[in-house]
Design an enzyme around this catalytic site. Structure first.
Site, PDB file in Angstrom:
ATOM      1  N   ASP A 423       3.385  -0.790   2.986  1.00  0.00           N
ATOM      2  CA  ASP A 423       3.609   0.500   2.313  1.00  0.00           C
ATOM      3  C   ASP A 423       2.773   1.579   3.002  1.00  0.00           C
ATOM      4  O   ASP A 423       1.932   1.275   3.860  1.00  0.00           O
ATOM      5  CB  ASP A 423       3.194   0.343   0.840  1.00  0.00           C
ATOM      6  CG  ASP A 423       3.570   1.548  -0.026  1.00  0.00           C
ATOM      7  OD1 ASP A 423       4.484   2.309   0.357  1.00  0.00           O
ATOM      8  OD2 ASP A 423       2.938   1.726  -1.091  1.00  0.00           O
ATOM      9  N   GLU A 426       3.674   5.876   6.820  1.00  0.00           N
ATOM     10  CA  GLU A 426       4.285   7.032   7.526  1.00  0.00           C
ATOM     11  C   GLU A 426       3.403   7.577   8.644  1.00  0.00           C
ATOM     12  O   GLU A 426       3.977   8.068   9.628  1.00  0.00           O
ATOM     13  CB  GLU A 426       4.632   8.122   6.509  1.00  0.00           C
ATOM     14  CG  GLU A 426       5.789   7.765   5.594  1.00  0.00           C
ATOM     15  CD  GLU A 426       5.461   6.646   4.602  1.00  0.00           C
ATOM     16  OE1 GLU A 426       4.269   6.498   4.268  1.00  0.00           O
ATOM     17  OE2 GLU A 426       6.374   5.919   4.201  1.00  0.00           O
ATOM     18  N   ASP A 498      10.422   5.901  -3.081  1.00  0.00           N
ATOM     19  CA  ASP A 498      10.200   6.287  -4.476  1.00  0.00           C
ATOM     20  C   ASP A 498      11.348   7.091  -5.064  1.00  0.00           C
ATOM     21  O   ASP A 498      11.269   8.313  -5.208  1.00  0.00           O
ATOM     22  CB  ASP A 498       8.885   7.055  -4.586  1.00  0.00           C
ATOM     23  CG  ASP A 498       7.705   6.208  -4.145  1.00  0.00           C
ATOM     24  OD1 ASP A 498       7.863   4.968  -4.047  1.00  0.00           O
ATOM     25  OD2 ASP A 498       6.627   6.771  -3.888  1.00  0.00           O
TER      26      ASP A 498
HETATM   27  O1  MIG Z   1       0.882   5.973  -3.708  1.00  0.00           O
HETATM   28  O2  MIG Z   1       1.565   0.809  -4.194  1.00  0.00           O
HETATM   29  O3  MIG Z   1       6.571   3.539  -2.467  1.00  0.00           O
HETATM   30  O4  MIG Z   1       6.747   1.291  -4.104  1.00  0.00           O
HETATM   31  O5  MIG Z   1       4.640   0.847  -5.905  1.00  0.00           O
HETATM   32  C1  MIG Z   1       1.891   5.107  -4.115  1.00  0.00           C
HETATM   33  C2  MIG Z   1       1.978   1.703  -5.171  1.00  0.00           C
HETATM   34  C3  MIG Z   1       1.858   3.854  -3.295  1.00  0.00           C
HETATM   35  C4  MIG Z   1       4.256   3.766  -2.999  1.00  0.00           C
HETATM   36  C5  MIG Z   1       5.421   2.856  -2.900  1.00  0.00           C
HETATM   37  C6  MIG Z   1       5.672   2.181  -4.213  1.00  0.00           C
HETATM   38  C7  MIG Z   1       4.422   1.436  -4.644  1.00  0.00           C
HETATM   39  C8  MIG Z   1       3.251   2.410  -4.724  1.00  0.00           C
HETATM   40  N1  MIG Z   1       3.049   3.038  -3.419  1.00  0.00           N
END
Ligand code: MIG
Length: 835
Positions: A423, A426, A498
């Site tokens: 996650d 980016e 999201d």
């Molecule tokens: O700042 O890990 O897109 O699926 O549950 C949010 C927490 C960070 C973004 C992800 C989402 C995930 C969430 N993450």
């Protein structure tokens, strides 16, 4: 005299001063005048070198390289020099020997490939692409071709009135990208809407379709790039980047399928994933502590709702430190993981790239010791704030850092997790991005974030994939990523970030997944149910139905939302969810075979109708944009609006059998079908086969001993079922089975042939049940390898199951069911009818 002279001198001086001013003014206006794009100018000379042609033009050089029989690479120099920047996306082995020719004429050069031709017009230099019949498929605009303005580079092309555009990766809106301006810059955007651009993944790959002929352009430049696809004008379309080299691949079609196949040959294809990753997956932010995770697992099994994977969002970590466990919430992770494994569950933890600055934390210390973190240009370490507080970030553009990072995944895998969820890559620092003067190693080239931003997640996925491969030599890795770049499909599956729990996002999820598939990323899916907010029971039911036919099938929701497990919306919805998730598992033989096809040819399993029916104008209409094919034989027409118990569907050429009514529709028609909450409209291609099996609770619960084959009779056709161990790379050495089915329809007979290889998976199939649909009359005789089998009255079939060597016929549904022992090698079933 003197005085006179002196006054003349003064005048001259004054004149000169004035002239100076004028000159300065002229110069300034000239500079303003010069602030426009420069172009290659006229042709001067060319030189051929192995597989490439280097052209010297008035103002710069341009190089064309033959990559394969249908792909040509085009590079424009910077100040007369081809930079040849190493690619993050292109597989060097994609280059193939091919026959090509170059012919010079007075006003042009003709570069001819087996699949198309490039005309290089000389004065000024403009490129034109023709198909093998000489039709123009794409061309530079006559007024503007390849240009630059300082570091910025661009190409302008003709915007044919009928031109449609597809691809560009993760973009919102209709599949046809025409009429908009698009940006490629990986962006974390919580609760995005249908106009948000850019999003998490950037893929500068575009498919054009002009007069029925498709082509592709892959612009291999990772700087911020923009595409103007006829936004605000009716003359031009263009693409360009703020820096880097003008370096793109032109891919000939004319079939869209071939363009995707060729593009994925260039940038890599999704490897066949472990079979369990095709199962239903349950996620939320976050399941903890341990008992909550175990309860969740038990709940699925008790309620007989199949599932394979549970995710751990970041609350399993100690203070959000990656590769650690919170010992209060998860005192003995290995024991818990082992227990889940016994229940048939796999566990996937989240991994963020930010590493907490905390001396004593091993990942931190190793990172510091190994020089693995990103620094500013002046050498100071870059710090960014994310969940753990201030963090350092690994520099994945360095081979040693990728290796180090990959090792950590291997170590965590040893504790018993099965895959990983990358996650925030980016990379995101609280929804913002890294400042410009940070420096990446870029394999020694030292590049700033301007070049590296868009490839950060890609290189992280590469590190993860390669680390896992090294660690578990013969096990297929499973990685889920949020961000990525062209080619990331060879390392990871992708979810669409999201989204929001509303019907608009359900619709967007179809468009985005189809768009990603067209862009070479087939293993995709949204957060089913929606991430932000909570779905209504109706929305949840509709989204789960849809998810069955999406490649990546995961329910996920944010922190602070209502419970979103399939049983939290009341009994009725639970029943619907159970039925549909079970259907996903019943269809697993078909779905897995569809993944296998995709791994081989790059063509996505979830695909718009126009991929298979390119010449049918209706398949492009926005009215039907949410319909798609899943694999070769199932057409899915999900209900995408609230409170719509019916659905208008367009069926393309051929004949289509309604899953719910068994009614056969002629193709090239629109039909309206009933779709109460429990019904997802779906149609089977007449002539096709859909292999399936009895319900299971997880992919590896039972080996496949009874194969069910739905045969949609009424047209001749073939199908190949693929079987292997679902986990290892042995299939690469030929260790797999294939069963080829064929149906031959005649007026007085239907012949079904199966031809199977003879390895352990085919051999473990003991019986096969053919469910033959669209059989208008009871067969007068059924033979299996010339041996007659008996008809049994439906009422006598007990208990519910047909016994071996019998067949039955249901006159109302027009289904003939036959059960026989399965035999590898060849088997021939003949149904004879009285005329
Ligand atoms: O700042 O890990 O897109 O699926 O549950 C949010 C927490 C960070 C973004 C992800 C989402 C995930 C969430 N993450």
């Amino acid at each position: 005299m003197f005085e006179f002279g002196s006054s003349i001198k003064n005048r001259i001086i004054r004149f000169l001063k004035f002239a100076n001013l004028v000159l300065a003014f002229l110069l300034i206006s000239l500079t303003i005048y010069a602030d426009q794009y420069e172009f290659l100018g006229d042709y001067q000379s060319h030189q051929v070198n192995e597989n490439s042609v280097l052209l010297q033009a008035e103002n710069n050089v341009i190089k064309l390289t033959v990559i394969s029989e249908a792909i040509i690479r085009i590079q424009v120099g910077k100040e007369n020099k081809i930079l040849d920047i190493p690619s993050y996306a292109v597989n060097p082995s994609a280059k193939q020997e091919t026959n090509w020719t170059l012919n010079e004429e007075k006003l042009k050069l003709l570069l001819t490939l087996p699949e198309g031709q490039v005309v290089i017009h000389k004065n000024p230099i403009r490129l034109q692409f023709l198909d093998e019949k000489g039709n123009e498929i794409d061309a530079d605009d006559p007024g503007f071709g390849h240009g630059w303005d300082g570091k910025e580079i661009r190409v302008w092309k003709k915007l044919h009135p009928d031109l449609k555009f597809f691809g560009l990766g993760e973009k919102t809106g209709p599949l046809d990208k025409r009429g908009n301006h698009w940006v490629n810059w990986n962006t974390d955007f919580w609760a995005y809407d249908d106009r948000q651009d850019p999003l998490y993944v950037s893929i500068p790959f575009l498919i054009g379709l002009h007069e029925g002929r498709a082509y592709g352009i892959f612009f291999d430049n990772s700087y911020r790039s923009t595409y103007n696809l006829g936004a605000g004008n009716n003359r031009l379309y263009s693409f360009g980047a703020e820096d880097g080299e003008m370096d793109y691949y032109f891919i000939f079609g004319p079939q869209i399928k071939d363009v995707i196949s060729r593009y994925t040959l260039l940038t890599g294809r999704m490897p066949l994933p472990p079979k369990w990753s095709l199962g239903y997956q349950q996620c939320r932010w976050s399941y903890y502590p341990e008992y909550e995770v175990l309860d969740l697992a038990k709940n699925f099994r008790q309620r007989q709702i199949p599932a394979d994977v549970i995710y751990l969002d970041f609350h399993h970590m100690d203070e959000y430190k990656v590769f650690t466990w919170n010992k209060e919430r998860f005192p003995d992770p290995e024991r818990m993981l082992a227990e889940l494994k016994r229940m048939g569950f796999k566990v996937i933890p989240i991994i963020d790239p930010g590493i907490k600055i905390e001396p004593g934390y091993t990942v931190h210390d190793e990172g510091m010791g190994g020089d693995h973190f990103i620094t500013f240009q002046d050498g100071q370490l870059y710090q960014g704030a994310v969940w753990p507080g201030w963090c350092y970030f690994p520099d994945f553009s360095k081979a040693s850092t990728r290796e180090w990072w990959g090792k950590w995944y291997g170590q965590m895998k040893d504790q018993g997790v099965s895959g990983f969820w990358n996650d925030m890559n980016e990379p995101a620092v609280w929804g913002k991005e890294l400042p410009y003067p940070v420096l990446f190693d870029d394999e020694g080239q030292k590049s700033t974030i301007k070049k590296m931003h868009n490839v950060y997640a890609h290189l992280e996925a590469q590190a993860t994939y390669e680390g896992l491969r090294k660690h578990s030599l013969n096990e297929r890795p499973f990685i889920l990523t949020r961000s990525g770049w062209a080619g990331t499909q060879k390392y990871a599956a992708k979810w669409t970030g999201d989204n929001i729990a509303n019907f608009k996002h359900l619709r967007m999820s179809v468009q985005m997944c189809l768009g990603l598939g067209l862009s070479g990323v087939p293993f995709v899916g949204p957060d089913i149910g929606g991430f932000v907010g909570s779905p209504t029971p109706e929305l949840f039911a509709r989204w789960v139905q849809l998810g069955v036919f999406m490649p990546f099938f995961r329910n996920h929701t944010s922190r602070g939302t209502e419970d979103q497990e399939p049983w939290t919306f009341g009994e009725h919805i639970e029943e619907i969810a159970r039925g549909y998730i079970s259907l996903r598992y019943q269809l697993m033989p078909y779905i897995y075979s569809a993944f296998r096809d995709c791994a081989i040819n790059g063509v996505p399993m979830m695909r718009p109708l126009f991929l298979d029916y390119q010449d049918d104008e209706k398949t492009y209409s926005s009215e039907y944009q949410y319909q798609f094919l899943f694999g070769e034989n199932i057409l899915v027409a999900p209900v995408v609006e609230e409170n719509r118990p019916y659905k208008k569907v367009y069926l393309p050429e051929g004949q289509w059998l309604d899953k719910w009514t068994e009614k056969v529709h002629q193709g090239k028609t629109e039909v309206i079908v009933d779709a109460p909450l429990g019904v997802l409209p779906a149609f089977f291609r007449v002539g096709g086969f859909v292999p399936n099996r009895d319900r299971i609770q997880y992919v590896d619960e039972f080996p496949l001993t009874e194969l069910i084959v739905d045969v949609f009779s009424g047209a001749d056709g073939e199908y190949t079922l693929y079987l292997d161990d679902g986990l290892s790379f042995d299939f690469e050495k030929g260790v797999f089975d294939e069963i080829k089915f064929e149906q031959i329809n005649q007026e007085a007979s239907l012949e079904i042939l199966s031809q199977s290889s003879n390895r352990q998976w085919a051999k473990s199939i003991k019986s096969v049940v053919y469910k033959i649909h669209n059989v208008k009359n009871a067969p007068a005789e059924v033979t299996v390898d010339n041996y007659k089998i008996k008809l049994i009255e439906e009422a006598l079939v007990s208990p519910k199951k047909l016994q071996m060597d019998l067949f039955k016929y249901n006159a109302e549904k027009k289904i003939c069911e036959i059960k026989i022992p399965f035999k590898t090698g060849k088997q021939v079933i003949v149904l004879k009818f009285e005329l």
